[in-house]
Design a protein around this motif. Structure first.
Motif, PDB file in Angstrom:
ATOM      1  N   ASP A 397       5.830  -7.134  15.159  1.00 29.95           N
ATOM      2  CA  ASP A 397       6.806  -6.106  14.790  1.00 29.95           C
ATOM      3  C   ASP A 397       6.137  -4.800  14.351  1.00 29.95           C
ATOM      4  O   ASP A 397       6.738  -4.033  13.591  1.00 29.95           O
ATOM      5  N   ASN A 398       4.894  -4.546  14.789  1.00 36.83           N
ATOM      6  CA  ASN A 398       4.146  -3.299  14.536  1.00 36.83           C
ATOM      7  C   ASN A 398       3.707  -3.153  13.087  1.00 36.83           C
ATOM      8  O   ASN A 398       3.311  -2.050  12.685  1.00 36.83           O
ATOM      9  N   THR A 399       3.771  -4.212  12.304  1.00 38.05           N
ATOM     10  CA  THR A 399       3.508  -4.112  10.869  1.00 38.05           C
ATOM     11  C   THR A 399       2.166  -4.735  10.515  1.00 38.05           C
ATOM     12  O   THR A 399       1.791  -5.784  11.046  1.00 38.05           O
ATOM     13  N   LEU A 400       1.446  -4.057   9.601  1.00 37.54           N
ATOM     14  CA  LEU A 400       0.213  -4.593   9.025  1.00 37.54           C
ATOM     15  C   LEU A 400       0.558  -5.144   7.647  1.00 37.54           C
ATOM     16  O   LEU A 400       1.139  -4.419   6.816  1.00 37.54           O
ATOM     17  N   GLY A 410       3.064 -11.806  -0.600  1.00 34.11           N
ATOM     18  CA  GLY A 410       2.670 -10.587   0.080  1.00 34.11           C
ATOM     19  C   GLY A 410       2.297  -9.500  -0.909  1.00 34.11           C
ATOM     20  O   GLY A 410       2.959  -9.305  -1.932  1.00 34.11           O
ATOM     21  N   ILE A 411       1.215  -8.790  -0.621  1.00 34.97           N
ATOM     22  CA  ILE A 411       0.773  -7.698  -1.486  1.00 34.97           C
ATOM     23  C   ILE A 411       1.340  -6.368  -0.998  1.00 34.97           C
ATOM     24  O   ILE A 411       1.839  -5.563  -1.790  1.00 34.97           O
ATOM     25  N   LYS A 412       1.313  -6.155   0.342  1.00 38.77           N
ATOM     26  CA  LYS A 412       1.781  -4.877   0.878  1.00 38.77           C
ATOM     27  C   LYS A 412       2.149  -5.052   2.344  1.00 38.77           C
ATOM     28  O   LYS A 412       1.444  -5.720   3.090  1.00 38.77           O
ATOM     29  N   ASP A 413       3.269  -4.447   2.738  1.00 32.58           N
ATOM     30  CA  ASP A 413       3.676  -4.355   4.140  1.00 32.58           C
ATOM     31  C   ASP A 413       3.577  -2.892   4.559  1.00 32.58           C
ATOM     32  O   ASP A 413       4.261  -2.035   3.982  1.00 32.58           O
ATOM     33  N   LEU A 414       2.726  -2.621   5.552  1.00 31.42           N
ATOM     34  CA  LEU A 414       2.522  -1.247   6.021  1.00 31.42           C
ATOM     35  C   LEU A 414       3.268  -1.073   7.330  1.00 31.42           C
ATOM     36  O   LEU A 414       2.796  -1.496   8.402  1.00 31.42           O
ATOM     37  N   THR A 419       3.577   2.230  16.824  1.00 30.63           N
ATOM     38  CA  THR A 419       4.912   2.186  17.434  1.00 30.63           C
ATOM     39  C   THR A 419       5.078   0.986  18.348  1.00 30.63           C
ATOM     40  O   THR A 419       6.132   0.813  18.946  1.00 30.63           O
ATOM     41  N   ASP A 420       4.031   0.170  18.478  1.00 26.84           N
ATOM     42  CA  ASP A 420       4.108  -1.063  19.269  1.00 26.84           C
ATOM     43  C   ASP A 420       3.299  -2.128  18.548  1.00 26.84           C
ATOM     44  O   ASP A 420       2.632  -1.848  17.543  1.00 26.84           O
ATOM     45  N   GLN A 421       3.336  -3.349  19.052  1.00 28.12           N
ATOM     46  CA  GLN A 421       2.731  -4.471  18.348  1.00 28.12           C
ATOM     47  C   GLN A 421       1.232  -4.277  18.148  1.00 28.12           C
ATOM     48  O   GLN A 421       0.541  -3.666  18.961  1.00 28.12           O
ATOM     49  N   ILE A 445      -7.629   3.416  11.403  1.00 29.65           N
ATOM     50  CA  ILE A 445      -8.356   2.896  10.247  1.00 29.65           C
ATOM     51  C   ILE A 445      -7.464   3.088   9.025  1.00 29.65           C
ATOM     52  O   ILE A 445      -7.041   4.215   8.734  1.00 29.65           O
ATOM     53  N   VAL A 446      -7.173   1.976   8.351  1.00 28.43           N
ATOM     54  CA  VAL A 446      -6.280   1.991   7.188  1.00 28.43           C
ATOM     55  C   VAL A 446      -7.109   1.719   5.940  1.00 28.43           C
ATOM     56  O   VAL A 446      -7.789   0.684   5.841  1.00 28.43           O
TER      57      VAL A 446
END
Length: 558
Positions: A397-400, A410-414, A419-421, A445-446
């Motif tokens: 769902d494109n989420t880190l 969960g600590i964090k949903d980015l 815009t894609d998986q 890079i996050v």
């Protein structure tokens, strides 16, 4: 409209048969009376024939003659009435036979309809039982989903509370970071002052002894050698191309933590292991035992064991000394796309699956010790710290997502990074950031300290061709590498986000993954379709000993 049961159908047919019998027996009395009259007529005629010859014709009186004539006339009239009644009864019998034939035809049709209805009722009963069983299974599924929803709601509540707490902690960390930066600035000023003082002292000590000069020269040479071996020089051509011995498409490639091995996984359910310290024209060994395609590979810190995930819903661990399976981890209900060793503990493995869960496995116990539920399928997972307490996963769902493996929270949903998986995640050498690769044809890079995107990489020639395409960092963290749909390798600089290399080598189709040797000497790339592996020399020794003007791949051979 309800379907009548078999007993109701039989009762209805029985009533119809009784009505038919009543209609047919309605003429039974008439027929019996006709038969009795015929018998009486026959008896009277017989008596008349028997009595007539016994009467003397010459002696019969006129009165008797009249009586006999009257009697004969009556009998004739009675016979005429009998004939008339017989004719009427015959007509009735014909009509009744016609009615009986119609009734028999109707009965045959009804029997045929009864047979068809019985078969239909049997089919409907079977279908009803099947639907009842399906309803029972759906009820069980609904109950499971309700339990999962309750757990997720509780998890959301806990996550919101933790988010509020983390927001407060973040403000405190920012304040502490500002204070630390001010302190470091003061230390830098002190260091500058100390350096200037040291320069003055060095100017006064130029007349040192030869022994001191020799010792200083040796130290400088050692430092230059370390700097030289840690420097990565980007290639233009592969120095070797390996034609894969796999029977199916290449799905993954990975280098070991010591740099001694690298391995490839394939659709043919096998793993090919190569020893980089020897000739790698052919694989050192083949690891088999998986039931379906190999999707990811990882080595433990000492290169004694190898773990690989598979689309057969399981993960397996091989002993590299014996080449045998020592653990088979089952518990996922979907394809397993990622498996990673905990760096500091070779007895723990983390897996991510299409079933929207991450699992932490204890190899001493041989079972799962923690299951983490997510909202989307997991394509890849990595560990931020050596003890594996913090996990990072990339999802469909494109989420880190960032997780605490001990609590499962969960600590964090980015969201909105891509815009894609997300097809792969890779932690930086210093552990402060994560590299993501996505089907939107970009890499990011996050920074996981501030949860912000610090660098974004893209190129007109770069296209991510697979849902599990893996990208990687260089060992020094200065570069990131990824493979494109057209078989080209792209390398970007992490300091200025510029594309440093766009090289193709002997690849012509989709690149399934790239892996950098931890020693910084080689970059490995795997091509999915033609099943080829290219080795790119990134060591400064090899580059300096090779003519830079040569464009032939053979000029880079070791």
């Amino acid at each position: 409209m309800t379907t009548p049961s078999i007993d109701d159908i039989r009762l209805d047919i029985w009533k119809q048969l009784e009505q038919r019998d009543q209609k047919e027996h309605a003429f039974h009395d008439v027929i019996s009376s006709n038969q009795r009259l015929q018998q009486q007529l026959s008896q009277l005629l017989k008596r008349l024939r028997n009595e007539s010859p016994t009467l003397p014709s010459s002696k019969t009186t006129s009165v008797e003659k009249e009586n006999l004539e009257l009697r004969i006339r009556e009998l004739k009239e009675e016979r005429a009435d009998f004939f008339k009644l017989q004719s009427e009864n015959a007509q009735r019998l014909v009509l009744m036979n016609d009615q009986l034939r119609v009734k028999e035809d109707t009965d045959a049709k009804q029997k045929q309809e009864l047979t068809q209805l019985t078969e239909k009722a049997s089919k409907l009963s079977s279908k009803c039982e099947l639907q009842i069983e399906q309803l029972r299974e759906k009820d069980i599924t609904i109950q499971i989903l309700q339990d999962e929803l309750s757990a997720l709601q509780l998890e959301i509540t806990t996550t919101e509370e933790r988010n509020q707490q983390l927001t407060k902690e973040n403000l405190q960390l920012v304040q502490r970071w500002m204070e630390k930066m001010n302190s470091e600035a003061e230390k830098m000023n002190e260091a500058t002052q100390f350096y200037e003082t040291a320069l003055h002292q060095a100017a006064r000590q130029r007349q040192s002894t030869s022994k001191s000069k020799s010792s200083s020269t040796t130290t400088d040479h050692h430092q230059n050698k370390l700097l030289k071996t840690s420097t990565i020089v980007l290639p233009n051509h592969p120095y070797r191309t390996l034609s894969s011995t796999h029977d199916g498409d290449l799905y993954c490639i990975q280098a070991s933590h010591t740099g001694k091995y690298f391995a490839t996984g394939s659709e043919d359910r096998k793993i090919k292991l190569y020893d980089t310290t020897k000739s790698i024209a052919s694989p050192m060994s083949t690891l088999s035992g998986a039931l379906q395609s190999i999707t990811s590979i990882d080595f433990n810190a000492s290169d004694e064991f190898l773990v690989a995930s598979s689309t057969d819903h399981s993960t397996r661990v091989w002993n590299l000394a014996t080449k045998r399976i020592v653990h088979t981890l089952t518990g996922h209900i979907g394809k397993v796309y990622a498996a990673k060793y905990v760096p500091a503990d070779s007895n723990r493995v983390v897996t991510g699956s299409h079933d929207r869960t991450l699992k932490v496995w204890d190899l001493n116990k041989g079972w799962c010790v923690r299951t983490i539920f997510s909202f989307s399928s997991c394509n890849d997972v990595c560990l931020l710290d050596p003890d594996g307490q913090t996990l990072v996963s990339g999802h469909l769902d494109n989420t880190l997502r960032v997780w605490d493996s001990k609590s499962g929270n969960g600590i964090k949903d980015l969201n909105g990074i891509h815009t894609d998986q997300i097809t792969s995640v890779c932690v930086s050498p210093d552990g402060s950031s994560v590299l993501t690769n996505s089907r939107d044809n970009t890499l990011k890079i996050v920074d996981l300290r501030m949860y912000e995107v610090t660098h974004s990489f893209k190129a007109p020639t770069y296209q991510n061709g697979l849902n599990w395409s893996r990208a990687c960092y260089s060992p020094d963290g200065c570069y990131v590498a990824a493979g494109s749909r057209d078989g080209s390798i792209h390398i970007w600089n992490t300091r200025n986000s510029q594309l440093e290399r766009h090289m193709k080598g002997d690849h012509n189709s989709i690149i399934s993954g790239v892996a950098w040797n931890p020693l910084g000497t080689d970059l490995y790339s795997a091509e999915k379709g033609p099943k080829t592996v290219c080795l790119w020399d990134t060591s400064i020794e090899q580059r300096s000993s090779t003519s830079p003007s040569s464009s032939s791949p053979s000029s880079y051979a070791k």
